[in-house]
Design an enzyme around this catalytic site. Structure first.
Site, PDB file in Angstrom:
ATOM      1  N   ASP A 183       0.748  -1.120  -0.007  1.00 48.61           N
ATOM      2  CA  ASP A 183      -0.016  -0.049   0.011  1.00 48.61           C
ATOM      3  C   ASP A 183       1.136   1.116   0.082  1.00 48.61           C
ATOM      4  O   ASP A 183       1.638   1.489   0.920  1.00 48.61           O
ATOM      5  CB  ASP A 183      -0.872  -0.017   1.240  1.00 48.61           C
ATOM      6  CG  ASP A 183      -1.696   1.094   1.331  1.00 48.61           C
ATOM      7  OD1 ASP A 183      -1.492   2.300   0.600  1.00 48.61           O
ATOM      8  OD2 ASP A 183      -2.993   1.107   1.826  1.00 48.61           O
ATOM      9  N   ASN A 200       2.929   3.044 -10.786  1.00 48.99           N
ATOM     10  CA  ASN A 200       1.742   2.730 -11.493  1.00 48.99           C
ATOM     11  C   ASN A 200       0.557   3.199 -10.688  1.00 48.99           C
ATOM     12  O   ASN A 200      -0.435   3.705 -11.414  1.00 48.99           O
ATOM     13  CB  ASN A 200       1.484   1.699 -12.269  1.00 48.99           C
ATOM     14  CG  ASN A 200       0.189   1.390 -12.696  1.00 48.99           C
ATOM     15  OD1 ASN A 200      -0.207   1.988 -13.879  1.00 48.99           O
ATOM     16  ND2 ASN A 200      -0.423   0.577 -12.145  1.00 48.99           N
ATOM     17  N   TYR A 218      -7.127  15.414  -9.029  1.00 48.83           N
ATOM     18  CA  TYR A 218      -6.451  14.469  -9.821  1.00 48.83           C
ATOM     19  C   TYR A 218      -5.418  15.265 -10.726  1.00 48.83           C
ATOM     20  O   TYR A 218      -4.309  14.896 -10.846  1.00 48.83           O
ATOM     21  CB  TYR A 218      -7.378  13.545 -10.722  1.00 48.83           C
ATOM     22  CG  TYR A 218      -6.799  12.532 -11.623  1.00 48.83           C
ATOM     23  CD1 TYR A 218      -6.220  11.563 -11.052  1.00 48.83           C
ATOM     24  CD2 TYR A 218      -6.461  12.367 -12.902  1.00 48.83           C
ATOM     25  CE1 TYR A 218      -5.341  10.639 -11.847  1.00 48.83           C
ATOM     26  CE2 TYR A 218      -6.049  11.715 -13.490  1.00 48.83           C
ATOM     27  CZ  TYR A 218      -5.416  10.354 -13.112  1.00 48.83           C
ATOM     28  OH  TYR A 218      -4.736   9.454 -14.017  1.00 48.83           O
ATOM     29  N   LYS A 253      -1.003  15.064 -10.542  1.00 49.91           N
ATOM     30  CA  LYS A 253      -0.094  14.627 -11.687  1.00 49.91           C
ATOM     31  C   LYS A 253       0.946  15.669 -12.038  1.00 49.91           C
ATOM     32  O   LYS A 253       1.958  15.247 -12.126  1.00 49.91           O
ATOM     33  CB  LYS A 253      -1.052  14.160 -12.716  1.00 49.91           C
ATOM     34  CG  LYS A 253      -1.894  12.840 -12.495  1.00 49.91           C
ATOM     35  CD  LYS A 253      -0.923  11.727 -12.152  1.00 49.91           C
ATOM     36  CE  LYS A 253      -1.768  10.320 -11.943  1.00 49.91           C
ATOM     37  NZ  LYS A 253      -0.991   9.416 -11.592  1.00 49.91           N
ATOM     38  N   THR A 309     -10.543   1.716 -17.916  1.00 55.66           N
ATOM     39  CA  THR A 309     -10.130   1.140 -16.699  1.00 55.66           C
ATOM     40  C   THR A 309     -11.121   1.341 -15.648  1.00 55.66           C
ATOM     41  O   THR A 309     -11.973   2.398 -15.855  1.00 55.66           O
ATOM     42  CB  THR A 309      -8.868   1.299 -16.116  1.00 55.66           C
ATOM     43  OG1 THR A 309      -8.744   2.496 -15.574  1.00 55.66           O
ATOM     44  CG2 THR A 309      -7.541   1.185 -17.098  1.00 55.66           C
TER      45      THR A 309
HETATM   46  N1  LIG Z   1      -6.851   4.936 -17.233  1.00 57.29           N
HETATM   47  C1  LIG Z   1      -6.363   6.040 -17.819  1.00 57.29           C
HETATM   48  O1  LIG Z   1      -7.191   6.766 -18.732  1.00 57.29           O
HETATM   49  C2  LIG Z   1      -5.389   6.813 -17.357  1.00 57.29           C
HETATM   50  C3  LIG Z   1      -4.832   8.055 -18.084  1.00 57.29           C
HETATM   51  C4  LIG Z   1      -3.901   8.652 -17.711  1.00 57.29           C
HETATM   52  C5  LIG Z   1      -3.018   8.330 -16.429  1.00 57.29           C
HETATM   53  N2  LIG Z   1      -3.484   7.083 -15.667  1.00 57.29           N
HETATM   54  C6  LIG Z   1      -2.634   6.490 -14.744  1.00 57.29           C
HETATM   55  O2  LIG Z   1      -2.299   4.909 -14.827  1.00 57.29           O
HETATM   56  C7  LIG Z   1      -2.244   4.402 -13.723  1.00 57.29           C
HETATM   57  C8  LIG Z   1      -2.941   3.192 -13.739  1.00 57.29           C
HETATM   58  O3  LIG Z   1      -4.469   3.741 -13.625  1.00 57.29           O
HETATM   59  P1  LIG Z   1      -5.544   2.598 -14.090  1.00 57.29           P
HETATM   60  O4  LIG Z   1      -6.224   3.393 -15.183  1.00 57.29           O
HETATM   61  O5  LIG Z   1      -4.859   1.275 -14.474  1.00 57.29           O
HETATM   62  O6  LIG Z   1      -6.274   2.683 -12.873  1.00 57.29           O
HETATM   63  P2  LIG Z   1      -7.135   1.361 -12.127  1.00 57.29           P
HETATM   64  O7  LIG Z   1      -7.757   0.257 -12.897  1.00 57.29           O
HETATM   65  O8  LIG Z   1      -8.093   2.062 -11.157  1.00 57.29           O
HETATM   66  O9  LIG Z   1      -5.893   0.930 -11.237  1.00 57.29           O
HETATM   67  C9  LIG Z   1      -5.243   1.593 -10.239  1.00 57.29           C
HETATM   68  C10 LIG Z   1      -4.311   0.645  -9.443  1.00 57.29           C
HETATM   69  O10 LIG Z   1      -3.758   1.338  -8.624  1.00 57.29           O
HETATM   70  C11 LIG Z   1      -3.817   0.819  -7.133  1.00 57.29           C
HETATM   71  N3  LIG Z   1      -4.018   1.511  -6.157  1.00 57.29           N
HETATM   72  C12 LIG Z   1      -4.659   2.556  -5.430  1.00 57.29           C
HETATM   73  N4  LIG Z   1      -4.340   3.035  -4.784  1.00 57.29           N
HETATM   74  C13 LIG Z   1      -3.211   2.372  -3.877  1.00 57.29           C
HETATM   75  C14 LIG Z   1      -2.374   2.260  -2.912  1.00 57.29           C
HETATM   76  N5  LIG Z   1      -2.597   3.183  -1.871  1.00 57.29           N
HETATM   77  N6  LIG Z   1      -1.664   1.481  -2.894  1.00 57.29           N
HETATM   78  C15 LIG Z   1      -1.418   0.352  -3.820  1.00 57.29           C
HETATM   79  N7  LIG Z   1      -2.059   0.105  -4.896  1.00 57.29           N
HETATM   80  C16 LIG Z   1      -2.948   1.288  -5.137  1.00 57.29           C
HETATM   81  C17 LIG Z   1      -5.147   0.005  -7.362  1.00 57.29           C
HETATM   82  O11 LIG Z   1      -5.449  -1.065  -6.396  1.00 57.29           O
HETATM   83  P3  LIG Z   1      -6.780  -1.417  -5.782  1.00 57.29           P
HETATM   84  O12 LIG Z   1      -7.135  -2.764  -6.908  1.00 57.29           O
HETATM   85  O13 LIG Z   1      -6.426  -2.157  -4.707  1.00 57.29           O
HETATM   86  O14 LIG Z   1      -7.735  -0.337  -5.663  1.00 57.29           O
HETATM   87  C18 LIG Z   1      -5.080  -0.594  -8.864  1.00 57.29           C
HETATM   88  O15 LIG Z   1      -4.110  -1.715  -8.950  1.00 57.29           O
HETATM   89  C19 LIG Z   1      -2.715   5.723 -12.644  1.00 57.29           C
HETATM   90  O16 LIG Z   1      -1.518   5.969 -12.086  1.00 57.29           O
HETATM   91  C20 LIG Z   1      -3.446   6.457 -13.252  1.00 57.29           C
HETATM   92  O17 LIG Z   1      -3.383   7.898 -12.683  1.00 57.29           O
HETATM   93  C21 LIG Z   1      -4.583   6.437 -16.234  1.00 57.29           C
END
Ligand SMILES: NC(=O)c1ccc[n+]([C@@H]2O[C@H](COP(=O)([O-])OP(=O)(O)OC[C@H]3O[C@@H](n4cnc5c(N)ncnc54)[C@H](OP(=O)(O)O)[C@@H]3O)[C@@H](O)[C@H]2O)c1
Length: 239
Positions: free
Chosen positions: A61, A88, A162, A166, A197
Site C-alpha cells: 500500500d 503505476n 487528480y 499529476k 479502466t
Molecule cells: N486510465 C486512464 O485513462 C489513465 C490516464 C492517464 C493516467 N493514468 C494513470 O495510470 C495509472 C493506472 O491507472 P488505471 O487506469 O489502470 O487505474 P485502475 O484500474 O483504477 O488501477 C489503479 C491501481 O492502483 C492501485 N492502487 C490505488 N491506490 C493504491 C495504494 N494506496 N497502494 C497500492 N495500490 C494502489 C489499485 O489497487 P486496488 O485494486 O487495490 O484499488 C489498482 O491496482 C494511474 O497512475 C493513473 O493515474 C490512467
C-alpha cells in the site's frame, strides 16, 4: 545474485498496471506484483503465472510507511536488488472534482497516493535500484497533469484533485532526475492515454494493453536514453 532483470510494478493487480506486469514479464523479466489487497494480488499473480510470467506478489500500500518498508525488505531478501520500478498505482481521489466545491479529503487522497506515495516508494527502493546495472524508474502520470494542456484546454473535464496531483508528480520526477543526475538511474514520467479502466468507469478509448506500452518503453530505455522527461506514445508531452 540473479542476473534476471527484476521489476516492481505498483498497483499491478488490474488495469494498466496489470498489463505493464504482463508486458515486462513477456520480456522474460521477473515481476513483483505490487498490490494492497491479498485476494486481488494473488489472483493477478496466478493469472500472470498461467501466462508464463515469472511473477511474485509484493504486498504494497503506497500510502503506508510500514507496508512500503516491508515491500523493500521482501525484495532485498528475495532478489537483493531492483532493476526497474514502475510507480503505476494511482487514484482520482473521488468523483466530485469541481473547483470551489471539492471535498478537501478528495485532494488529500489524490496527493497522498499519486505524489507522496510515489516519493515514499522511490525512497524505499532507491538502495535496491542503486545495485542494478541499468536502473529505471517510470512514474505513471497523465497528460491531464500537463500545465500546458490544462491551460490550453486540450484535455479532460475539470479535475481539481487528480490533475494537479499529476502536475506535482511531474515536478517530483524532474526533481529526482536532477538529484540522480550523476547516477545510472533514468527516471521519466509517462502518460498512457485515455484508457478504459476502473479509474474512469471504463470510459477510456484505449485498451489497458495499449495504455501499458509507454511504461514498457520507458522501463526498457537504453543506457543513453532520456531522463527527467514526460512521454506518451506519440513522443514528448509538454510540461
Ligand atoms: N486510465 C486512464 O485513462 C489513465 C490516464 C492517464 C493516467 N493514468 C494513470 O495510470 C495509472 C493506472 O491507472 P488505471 O487506469 O489502470 O487505474 P485502475 O484500474 O483504477 O488501477 C489503479 C491501481 O492502483 C492501485 N492502487 C490505488 N491506490 C493504491 C495504494 N494506496 N497502494 C497500492 N495500490 C494502489 C489499485 O489497487 P486496488 O485494486 O487495490 O484499488 C489498482 O491496482 C494511474 O497512475 C493513473 O493515474 C490512467
Amino acid at each position: 545474485m540473479s542476473t534476471t532483470t527484476t521489476a516492481l510494478v505498483t498497483g499491478a493487480n488490474k488495469g494498466i498496471g496489470y498489463e505493464i506486469a504482463a508486458g515486462l514479464g513477456a520480456l522474460g523479466w521477473r515481476v513483483g506484483v505490487g498490490a494492497r489487497d491479498q485476494g486481488r494480488r494473488d489472483a493477478a499473480v496466478e493469472k500472470l503465472r498461467a501466462a508464463g510470467v515469472d511473477a511474485f506478489g509484493v504486498p504494497l500500500d503506497v500510502t503506508d510507511d510500514a507496508s512500503v518498508a516491508a515491500a523493500a525488505a521482501l525484495l532485498e531478501e528475495r532478489v537483493g536488488r531492483l532493476d526497474v520500478l514502475v510507480n503505476n498505482a494511482g487514484v482520482t481521489g473521488g468523483a466530485q472534482q469541481e473547483p470551489t466545491r471539492v471535498d478537501l479529503e478528495t485532494m488529500r487522497t489524490a496527493v497522498e497516493t499519486n505524489v507522496i506515495g510515489v516519493v515514499r516508494v522511490m525512497d524505499a527502493m532507491l538502495p535496491l535500484l542503486r545495485r542494478s546495472a541499468s536502473p529505471r524508474i517510470v512514474n505513471m502520470s497523465s497528460s491531464v497533469g500537463s500545465l500546458t494542456r490544462q491551460s490550453e484546454g486540450e484535455v479532460g473535464p475539470l479535475s481539481i484533485a487528480y490533475s494537479p496531483s499529476k502536475s506535482m508528480l511531474n515536478a517530483v520526477t524532474i526533481q529526482y532526475a536532477k538529484a540522480l543526475r550523476d547516477t545510472n538511474i533514468l527516471i521519466n514520467a509517462g502518460c498512457p492515454g485515455f484508457t478504459a479502466t476502473d479509474l474512469n468507469a471504463f470510459q477510456g478509448i484505449r485498451t489497458p494493453e495499449q495504455g501499458a506500452a509507454i511504461a514498457i518503453h520507458l522501463a526498457t530505455l537504453p543506457d543513453d536514453g532520456p531522463t527527467g522527461g514526460f512521454f506518451e506514445d506519440a513522443g514528448v508531452v509538454p510540461w
